[in-house]
Design an enzyme around this catalytic site. Sequence first.
Site, PDB file in Angstrom:
ATOM      1  N   GLY A  47      49.633  23.979  11.173  1.00  0.00           N
ATOM      2  CA  GLY A  47      48.352  23.599  11.760  1.00  0.00           C
ATOM      3  C   GLY A  47      47.889  22.236  11.281  1.00  0.00           C
ATOM      4  N   THR A  83      52.893  28.820   5.880  1.00  0.00           N
ATOM      5  CA  THR A  83      53.696  28.155   6.907  1.00  0.00           C
ATOM      6  C   THR A  83      52.852  27.881   8.141  1.00  0.00           C
ATOM      7  OG1 THR A  83      55.722  29.183   6.088  1.00  0.00           O
ATOM      8  CG2 THR A  83      55.765  28.349   8.344  1.00  0.00           C
ATOM      9  N   ASP A  84      52.066  28.860   8.554  1.00  0.00           N
ATOM     10  CA  ASP A  84      51.142  28.652   9.672  1.00  0.00           C
ATOM     11  C   ASP A  84      50.137  27.551   9.363  1.00  0.00           C
ATOM     12  OD1 ASP A  84      51.881  30.259  11.804  1.00  0.00           O
ATOM     13  OD2 ASP A  84      50.776  31.999  11.097  1.00  0.00           O
ATOM     14  N   LEU A  85      49.560  27.601   8.172  1.00  0.00           N
ATOM     15  CA  LEU A  85      48.524  26.629   7.823  1.00  0.00           C
ATOM     16  C   LEU A  85      49.086  25.214   7.718  1.00  0.00           C
ATOM     17  CD1 LEU A  85      46.583  28.751   5.174  1.00  0.00           C
ATOM     18  CD2 LEU A  85      45.942  28.308   7.551  1.00  0.00           C
ATOM     19  N   ASP A 100      54.521  33.670  10.922  1.00  0.00           N
ATOM     20  CA  ASP A 100      54.530  33.019   9.617  1.00  0.00           C
ATOM     21  C   ASP A 100      55.557  33.608   8.662  1.00  0.00           C
ATOM     22  OD1 ASP A 100      52.897  31.384   7.374  1.00  0.00           O
ATOM     23  OD2 ASP A 100      53.330  33.396   6.635  1.00  0.00           O
TER      24      ASP A 100
END
Length: 363
Positions: free
Chosen positions: A206, A201-203, A173
């Site tokens: 997702g 960024t990860d979320l 991330d």
Amino acid sequence: MLTRAAALWRTGLLSGWGGGRGLWTGRPQSDTDNAKPLEGVKILDLTRVLAGPFATMNLGDLGAEVIKVERPGVGDDTRTWGPPFVDTESTYFLSVNRNKKSIAVNIKDPQGVKIIKELAAVCDVFVENYVPGKLSAMGLGYEDVDKIAPHIVYCSITGYGQTGPMSQRAGYDSVASAISGLMYITGPEDGDPVRPGVAMTDLATGLYAFGAIMAGLIQRYRTGRGLFIDCNLLSSQVACLTQIAANYLIGQKEAKRWGTAHGSIVPYQAFKTKDGYLVVGAGNNQQFATICKILNLPELIDDSKYKTNHLRVQNRKELIKILSARFIEEVTKKWLCLFEGSGIPYGPINSMKEIFEEPQALL
């Protein structure tokens, strides 16, 4: 035992194309009125850390059956990311892996590959977040799985996509946040770049993956065929730059850091109070006038320097200095009472303790 479990799982449970379960769109009968929308959909989850597990957790929240595949002996890396821990499990791991079943399979072993293929044959969705080419080398790439499960919606989540000069890099991330420009625009106006407080960024990736998988299931319902989804951290975060990216691409305007403020709207930021902070926004002239009345600064309403948002942006420093001097005269609670019912977007900057004591958050 896992092979036997896969066989039992397959027996009598599936209908639709290629052995996969179709999506039923008819009105539920009275005895299934409380069924979740993805009940009966099966997800084979080979993801680790955050972006992938967040996507599959959301699918699980909607009723899908999620089988999480982990490495024997160690499991998902985030199981050890602590403290804090609940018994031996990190709260980080628990936060993105609810509503899942977990099995340990060594996918580097041919027997492990066989187990994954058997499970894929009876699943609707296959999600993985390995570096491009790694699963293909093991016989578990999209082309391999498609041969035995042509109905499969196969979602690959990577750092930088399937092709290009960065495609073989591992994706985390913070690094993707830096490369994408998010970190460049985050932080104090005159300070250093700052990592957002959570892995946005990860979320975001997702959530993009979650939406793409849902769309893939609808397409499969229409066509009877599965498909391949390419989702990555860099593309997802660049897409989320929205108006910041448009300002540069269309207006050639380089971005900057604004702290809690907004580059195109004034006022729209956090103001220090006598005992905390209050975030207030004026998206139009009427809202600005209302704020001025609440602050007992009516003279600002007709001031020629602040008549429009464009003028307020031009005269930002002077206006913010005046507003800041007024906000700091009262405690946050007093301002909350004054803004209540005004139609103005406002709210305090809460700690974790405060947000989880907030009645609205507990509904």
